[in-house]
Design a protein around this motif. Structure first.
Motif, PDB file in Angstrom:
ATOM      1  N   ASP A   1       0.824  -1.299   0.039  1.00  0.00           N
ATOM      2  CA  ASP A   1      -0.046   0.064   0.064  1.00  0.00           C
ATOM      3  C   ASP A   1       0.820   1.284  -0.004  1.00  0.00           C
ATOM      4  O   ASP A   1       0.525   2.328  -0.625  1.00  0.00           O
ATOM      5  N   VAL A   2       2.010   1.164   0.835  1.00  0.00           N
ATOM      6  CA  VAL A   2       2.809   2.462   1.100  1.00  0.00           C
ATOM      7  C   VAL A   2       3.302   2.388  -0.354  1.00  0.00           C
ATOM      8  O   VAL A   2       3.712   3.861  -0.727  1.00  0.00           O
ATOM      9  N   ARG A   3       3.964   1.552  -0.913  1.00  0.00           N
ATOM     10  CA  ARG A   3       4.694   1.504  -2.268  1.00  0.00           C
ATOM     11  C   ARG A   3       3.901   2.160  -3.391  1.00  0.00           C
ATOM     12  O   ARG A   3       4.257   3.041  -4.114  1.00  0.00           O
ATOM     13  N   LEU A   4       2.607   1.479  -3.477  1.00  0.00           N
ATOM     14  CA  LEU A   4       1.741   1.992  -4.617  1.00  0.00           C
ATOM     15  C   LEU A   4       1.398   3.544  -4.342  1.00  0.00           C
ATOM     16  O   LEU A   4       1.569   4.268  -5.361  1.00  0.00           O
ATOM     17  N   ARG A   5       1.292   4.012  -3.054  1.00  0.00           N
ATOM     18  CA  ARG A   5       0.994   5.413  -2.902  1.00  0.00           C
ATOM     19  C   ARG A   5       2.300   6.196  -3.271  1.00  0.00           C
ATOM     20  O   ARG A   5       2.076   7.181  -3.903  1.00  0.00           O
ATOM     21  N   ALA A   6       3.313   5.789  -2.873  1.00  0.00           N
ATOM     22  CA  ALA A   6       4.532   6.501  -3.464  1.00  0.00           C
ATOM     23  C   ALA A   6       4.737   6.510  -4.927  1.00  0.00           C
ATOM     24  O   ALA A   6       5.094   7.571  -5.443  1.00  0.00           O
ATOM     25  N   HIS A   7       4.605   5.537  -5.567  1.00  0.00           N
ATOM     26  CA  HIS A   7       4.515   5.473  -6.879  1.00  0.00           C
ATOM     27  C   HIS A   7       3.632   6.435  -7.568  1.00  0.00           C
ATOM     28  O   HIS A   7       3.820   7.265  -8.446  1.00  0.00           O
ATOM     29  N   GLN A   8       2.329   6.383  -7.051  1.00  0.00           N
ATOM     30  CA  GLN A   8       1.396   7.382  -7.471  1.00  0.00           C
ATOM     31  C   GLN A   8       1.827   8.779  -7.159  1.00  0.00           C
ATOM     32  O   GLN A   8       1.786   9.652  -8.359  1.00  0.00           O
ATOM     33  N   GLU A   9       2.339   9.041  -6.071  1.00  0.00           N
ATOM     34  CA  GLU A   9       2.785  10.533  -5.954  1.00  0.00           C
ATOM     35  C   GLU A   9       3.934  10.867  -6.890  1.00  0.00           C
ATOM     36  O   GLU A   9       4.055  12.034  -7.238  1.00  0.00           O
ATOM     37  N   ALA A  10       4.888   9.682  -6.977  1.00  0.00           N
ATOM     38  CA  ALA A  10       5.880  10.013  -7.955  1.00  0.00           C
ATOM     39  C   ALA A  10       5.366  10.381  -9.203  1.00  0.00           C
ATOM     40  O   ALA A  10       5.932  11.392 -10.009  1.00  0.00           O
ATOM     41  N   PHE A  11       4.268   9.762  -9.755  1.00  0.00           N
ATOM     42  CA  PHE A  11       3.696  10.228 -10.959  1.00  0.00           C
ATOM     43  C   PHE A  11       3.268  11.633 -10.960  1.00  0.00           C
ATOM     44  O   PHE A  11       3.214  12.349 -11.955  1.00  0.00           O
ATOM     45  N   THR A  12       2.425  11.847 -10.083  1.00  0.00           N
ATOM     46  CA  THR A  12       1.700  13.209  -9.882  1.00  0.00           C
ATOM     47  C   THR A  12       2.952  14.280  -9.856  1.00  0.00           C
ATOM     48  O   THR A  12       2.723  15.376 -10.622  1.00  0.00           O
ATOM     49  N   LEU A  13       4.000  14.059  -9.094  1.00  0.00           N
ATOM     50  CA  LEU A  13       4.996  15.110  -8.904  1.00  0.00           C
ATOM     51  C   LEU A  13       5.466  15.229 -10.633  1.00  0.00           C
ATOM     52  O   LEU A  13       6.048  16.221 -10.962  1.00  0.00           O
ATOM     53  N   TRP A  14       5.948  14.097 -11.366  1.00  0.00           N
ATOM     54  CA  TRP A  14       6.287  13.926 -12.832  1.00  0.00           C
ATOM     55  C   TRP A  14       5.328  14.785 -13.451  1.00  0.00           C
ATOM     56  O   TRP A  14       5.979  15.686 -14.534  1.00  0.00           O
ATOM     57  N   ARG A  15       4.293  14.823 -13.110  1.00  0.00           N
ATOM     58  CA  ARG A  15       3.170  15.561 -14.045  1.00  0.00           C
ATOM     59  C   ARG A  15       3.402  17.099 -13.927  1.00  0.00           C
ATOM     60  O   ARG A  15       3.176  17.816 -14.626  1.00  0.00           O
ATOM     61  N   GLU A  16       3.755  17.429 -12.507  1.00  0.00           N
ATOM     62  CA  GLU A  16       3.931  18.873 -12.163  1.00  0.00           C
ATOM     63  C   GLU A  16       5.283  19.275 -12.771  1.00  0.00           C
ATOM     64  O   GLU A  16       5.325  20.384 -13.422  1.00  0.00           O
ATOM     65  N   VAL A  17       6.243  18.443 -12.891  1.00  0.00           N
ATOM     66  CA  VAL A  17       7.368  18.580 -13.695  1.00  0.00           C
ATOM     67  C   VAL A  17       7.346  19.047 -15.050  1.00  0.00           C
ATOM     68  O   VAL A  17       7.703  20.029 -15.646  1.00  0.00           O
ATOM     69  N   LEU A  18       6.566  18.040 -15.686  1.00  0.00           N
ATOM     70  CA  LEU A  18       6.107  18.193 -16.851  1.00  0.00           C
ATOM     71  C   LEU A  18       5.303  19.653 -17.239  1.00  0.00           C
ATOM     72  O   LEU A  18       5.758  20.197 -18.283  1.00  0.00           O
ATOM     73  N   GLY A  19       4.489  19.995 -16.375  1.00  0.00           N
ATOM     74  CA  GLY A  19       3.809  21.007 -16.538  1.00  0.00           C
ATOM     75  C   GLY A  19       4.561  22.295 -16.609  1.00  0.00           C
ATOM     76  O   GLY A  19       4.442  23.349 -17.121  1.00  0.00           O
ATOM     77  N   ALA A  20       5.671  22.295 -15.601  1.00  0.00           N
ATOM     78  CA  ALA A  20       6.549  23.521 -15.279  1.00  0.00           C
ATOM     79  C   ALA A  20       7.860  23.415 -16.206  1.00  0.00           C
ATOM     80  O   ALA A  20       8.418  24.434 -15.903  1.00  0.00           O
ATOM     81  N   VAL A  21       8.028  22.546 -16.948  1.00  0.00           N
ATOM     82  CA  VAL A  21       9.255  22.423 -17.740  1.00  0.00           C
ATOM     83  C   VAL A  21       9.661  23.627 -18.434  1.00  0.00           C
ATOM     84  O   VAL A  21      10.960  23.842 -18.329  1.00  0.00           O
ATOM     85  N   HIS A  22       8.701  24.309 -18.919  1.00  0.00           N
ATOM     86  CA  HIS A  22       8.862  25.439 -19.809  1.00  0.00           C
ATOM     87  C   HIS A  22       8.426  26.605 -19.185  1.00  0.00           C
ATOM     88  O   HIS A  22       8.459  27.741 -19.972  1.00  0.00           O
ATOM     89  N   SER A  23       8.605  26.702 -17.801  1.00  0.00           N
ATOM     90  CA  SER A  23       8.259  27.946 -17.146  1.00  0.00           C
ATOM     91  C   SER A  23       9.292  28.291 -15.882  1.00  0.00           C
ATOM     92  O   SER A  23      10.003  27.379 -15.860  1.00  0.00           O
ATOM     93  N   GLU A  24       9.275  29.419 -15.301  1.00  0.00           N
ATOM     94  CA  GLU A  24      10.062  29.523 -14.529  1.00  0.00           C
ATOM     95  C   GLU A  24       9.766  29.044 -12.980  1.00  0.00           C
ATOM     96  O   GLU A  24      10.573  29.183 -12.179  1.00  0.00           O
ATOM     97  N   GLU A  25       8.401  28.299 -12.807  1.00  0.00           N
ATOM     98  CA  GLU A  25       8.332  27.385 -11.767  1.00  0.00           C
ATOM     99  C   GLU A  25       9.105  26.044 -11.764  1.00  0.00           C
ATOM    100  O   GLU A  25       9.172  25.444 -10.837  1.00  0.00           O
TER     101      GLU A  25
END
Length: 195
Positions: A85-109
């Motif tokens: 359960d903890v590992r799946l949650r961590a993998h999901q959070e990693a995916f969510t953070l990757w999406r944030e990175v992807l959204g911010a890759v061409h910005s000052e954020e």
């Protein structure tokens, strides 16, 4: 009985009288046949009890380590189930953070987002599969420098390779948690740029 024993027995019984003699003969016959059969059966039962006790001890000697092993495996299994359960949650959070990175890759954020990813990684990296752990760091590291590569008009192949490092993370993650990878349609639905 020998003939002499019979004579001795007869002489003793003759002195007692006919009724007593008959009672003694009946008692002798009961003792001789019934009691010997009874005692023989008791002996067999006692031997059987001893055999059963020995077999029970052997069974318990085999059973005890087996039960201890089963309990040990149950404990490990429960720990694994809790960790899943903890590992799946961590993998999901990693995916969510990757999406944030992807959204911010061409910005000052991107700088703040990368720091957020680094902080999260330090707190959760042990829950990630090794390939996911490395892929996550590789993706956010590549994202942190991607804007500079594009703005600096770096070699096109270098920019493409850097972009590939960023966008390959979800498939690495899905493979590690045994989920199917993104199809082209799903990638488009996530608005993943292709450059």
């Amino acid at each position: 009985m020998t003939p002499e024993e019979l004579k001795t027995l007869y002489s003793m019984l003759a002195g007692l009288g006919l009724g007593t003699a008959a009672a003694c003969v009946v008692a002798y016959l009961i003792i001789r046949f019934h009691l010997s059969a009874y005692l023989g059966e008791k002996g067999k039962n006692l031997a059987t009890k001893e055999d059963i006790a020995g077999i029970t001890k052997l069974v318990e000697d085999v059973r005890a380590p087996y039960l201890a092993s089963v309990e040990n495996l149950k404990g490990k299994h429960q720990l694994r189930m809790a960790a899943i359960d903890v590992r799946l949650r961590a993998h999901q959070e990693a995916f969510t953070l990757w999406r944030e990175v992807l959204g911010a890759v061409h910005s000052e954020e991107i700088g703040k987002t990368v720091i957020k990813c680094q902080t999260w990684w330090e707190q959760n990296c042990i829950y990630l599969e090794p390939k996911v752990r490395d892929g996550f760091v590789d993706a956010y590291s590549a994202a942190s420098s991607h804007g500079q590569l594009v703005q600096g008009r770096s070699d096109v192949e270098l920019v493409k390779d850097n972009w590939s490092r960023i966008i390959k993370f979800p498939n690495t993650l899905f493979e590690a948690v045994e989920l199917p990878g993104l199809t082209e349609g799903e990638a488009k639905a996530l608005d993943m740029p292709t450059r």
